[in-house]
Motif scaffolding. Structure first.
Motif, short mmCIF file in Angstrom:
data_model
loop_
_atom_site.label_atom_id
_atom_site.label_comp_id
_atom_site.label_asym_id
_atom_site.label_seq_id
_atom_site.Cartn_x
_atom_site.Cartn_y
_atom_site.Cartn_z
N VAL A 55 0.09 1.62 -8.60
CA VAL A 55 -0.46 1.46 -7.25
C VAL A 55 -1.98 1.56 -7.32
O VAL A 55 -2.52 2.49 -7.93
N SER A 56 -2.68 0.60 -6.73
CA SER A 56 -4.14 0.62 -6.71
C SER A 56 -4.62 1.59 -5.64
O SER A 56 -4.20 1.51 -4.49
N ILE A 57 -5.50 2.50 -6.04
CA ILE A 57 -6.05 3.50 -5.13
C ILE A 57 -7.56 3.41 -5.24
O ILE A 57 -8.11 3.62 -6.32
N TYR A 58 -8.23 3.05 -4.14
CA TYR A 58 -9.68 2.92 -4.20
C TYR A 58 -10.33 3.48 -2.94
O TYR A 58 -9.71 3.57 -1.89
N GLY A 65 -12.17 3.61 -8.10
CA GLY A 65 -10.74 3.61 -7.86
C GLY A 65 -9.96 4.01 -9.09
O GLY A 65 -10.52 4.28 -10.16
N THR A 66 -8.64 4.03 -8.94
CA THR A 66 -7.73 4.39 -10.02
C THR A 66 -6.38 3.76 -9.73
O THR A 66 -6.20 3.10 -8.70
N VAL A 67 -5.41 3.93 -10.64
CA VAL A 67 -4.04 3.48 -10.43
C VAL A 67 -3.09 4.64 -10.69
O VAL A 67 -3.42 5.57 -11.44
N GLY A 72 4.27 8.11 -10.70
CA GLY A 72 3.69 8.01 -9.36
C GLY A 72 2.50 8.90 -9.11
O GLY A 72 1.88 8.84 -8.06
N SER A 73 2.15 9.76 -10.08
CA SER A 73 1.05 10.70 -9.87
C SER A 73 -0.30 10.01 -10.08
O SER A 73 -0.40 9.01 -10.79
N PHE A 74 -1.32 10.57 -9.45
CA PHE A 74 -2.68 10.06 -9.62
C PHE A 74 -3.67 11.19 -9.41
O PHE A 74 -3.37 12.19 -8.77
N THR A 75 -4.84 11.03 -9.99
CA THR A 75 -5.99 11.90 -9.76
C THR A 75 -7.18 11.00 -9.53
O THR A 75 -7.51 10.17 -10.38
N PHE A 76 -7.83 11.13 -8.37
CA PHE A 76 -8.96 10.26 -8.07
C PHE A 76 -10.14 10.67 -8.95
O PHE A 76 -10.44 11.87 -9.05
N PRO A 77 -10.83 9.71 -9.59
CA PRO A 77 -11.84 10.05 -10.61
C PRO A 77 -13.12 10.68 -10.08
O PRO A 77 -13.83 11.32 -10.84
N SER A 78 -13.44 10.51 -8.82
CA SER A 78 -14.69 11.09 -8.31
C SER A 78 -14.39 12.08 -7.18
O SER A 78 -13.32 12.05 -6.59
N GLN A 79 -15.36 12.92 -6.93
CA GLN A 79 -15.24 13.90 -5.84
C GLN A 79 -15.39 13.17 -4.50
O GLN A 79 -16.21 12.28 -4.37
N LEU A 80 -14.59 13.56 -3.53
CA LEU A 80 -14.65 12.95 -2.21
C LEU A 80 -15.14 13.96 -1.18
O LEU A 80 -15.11 15.16 -1.43
N LYS A 81 -15.57 13.45 -0.04
CA LYS A 81 -16.03 14.30 1.06
C LYS A 81 -15.10 14.09 2.25
O LYS A 81 -14.41 13.07 2.33
N ALA A 82 -15.11 15.02 3.17
CA ALA A 82 -14.33 14.87 4.39
C ALA A 82 -14.82 13.63 5.14
O ALA A 82 -16.02 13.41 5.28
N GLY A 83 -13.89 12.80 5.56
CA GLY A 83 -14.23 11.57 6.27
C GLY A 83 -14.14 10.33 5.41
O GLY A 83 -14.12 9.22 5.93
N PHE A 88 -4.51 2.58 -0.37
CA PHE A 88 -3.42 2.46 -1.33
C PHE A 88 -2.80 1.09 -1.15
O PHE A 88 -2.37 0.74 -0.05
N SER A 89 -2.74 0.29 -2.24
CA SER A 89 -2.15 -1.04 -2.13
C SER A 89 -1.29 -1.33 -3.36
O SER A 89 -1.59 -0.89 -4.47
N TYR A 90 -0.19 -2.06 -3.11
CA TYR A 90 0.77 -2.41 -4.16
C TYR A 90 1.46 -3.69 -3.73
O TYR A 90 1.78 -3.87 -2.54
N LEU A 91 1.69 -4.59 -4.67
CA LEU A 91 2.30 -5.88 -4.37
C LEU A 91 3.70 -5.70 -3.78
O LEU A 91 4.52 -4.99 -4.34
N GLY A 92 3.93 -6.31 -2.63
CA GLY A 92 5.22 -6.20 -1.97
C GLY A 92 5.32 -5.04 -1.00
O GLY A 92 6.36 -4.84 -0.38
#
Length: 136
Positions: A55-58, A65-67, A72-83, A88-92
């Motif tokens: 699953v594409s996560i950006y 982004g990451t996949v 089904g697990s993922f860890t986003f590569p950069s730190q995020l802020k509130a807001g 999340f996108s996947y074919l079909g």
């Protein structure tokens, strides 16, 4: 005379101490300070059939982004802020947008299958005619 100067000095010290405390409380309780908190986001992506692999996560409006992995697990590569918004996108499957909050350190995403639309019908009125020349 010394008593009056001492009393005035004591009151000015109390006023300065009170103003300093109010200033410090204002800085520490500032809502903008809370928005600068970095959040590490982890999670899992599921569907009706189980965990989804790839699953594409950006991050919206960025190239980060990451996949998801096979489980089904993922860890986003950069730190995020509130807001911030993760897509999340996947074919079909339908795309999902998730707004990150201060408590969004672990996400459990459930992807729904997208309806399949048939864009055209097969033409069965014509007979097939080969373009090869017939050899005897």
């Amino acid at each position: 005379m010394k008593k009056i100067a001492f009393l005035q000095n004591s009151t000015s010290n109390k006023v300065l101490l009170l103003m300093g405390f109010i200033f410090l409380a204002t800085i520490l309780c500032n809502p903008l300070q809370a928005q600068n908190k970095s959040i590490t986001v982890k999670g899992i992506v599921n569907s009706e059939i189980g965990p989804l692999d790839g699953v594409s996560i950006y991050l919206k409006n960025s190239k980060t982004g990451t996949v998801s992995k096979a489980d089904g697990s993922f860890t986003f590569p950069s730190q995020l802020k509130a807001g911030d918004v993760l897509i999340f996108s996947y074919l079909g499957y339908d795309k999902q947008s998730v707004v990150i909050t201060e408590t969004s350190s672990y996400l459990d995403i459930f992807m729904k299958e997208a309806p399949i639309d048939v864009l055209s019908a097969v033409n069965t009125n014509k007979r097939y005619k080969s373009k090869r020349s017939k050899k005897n």
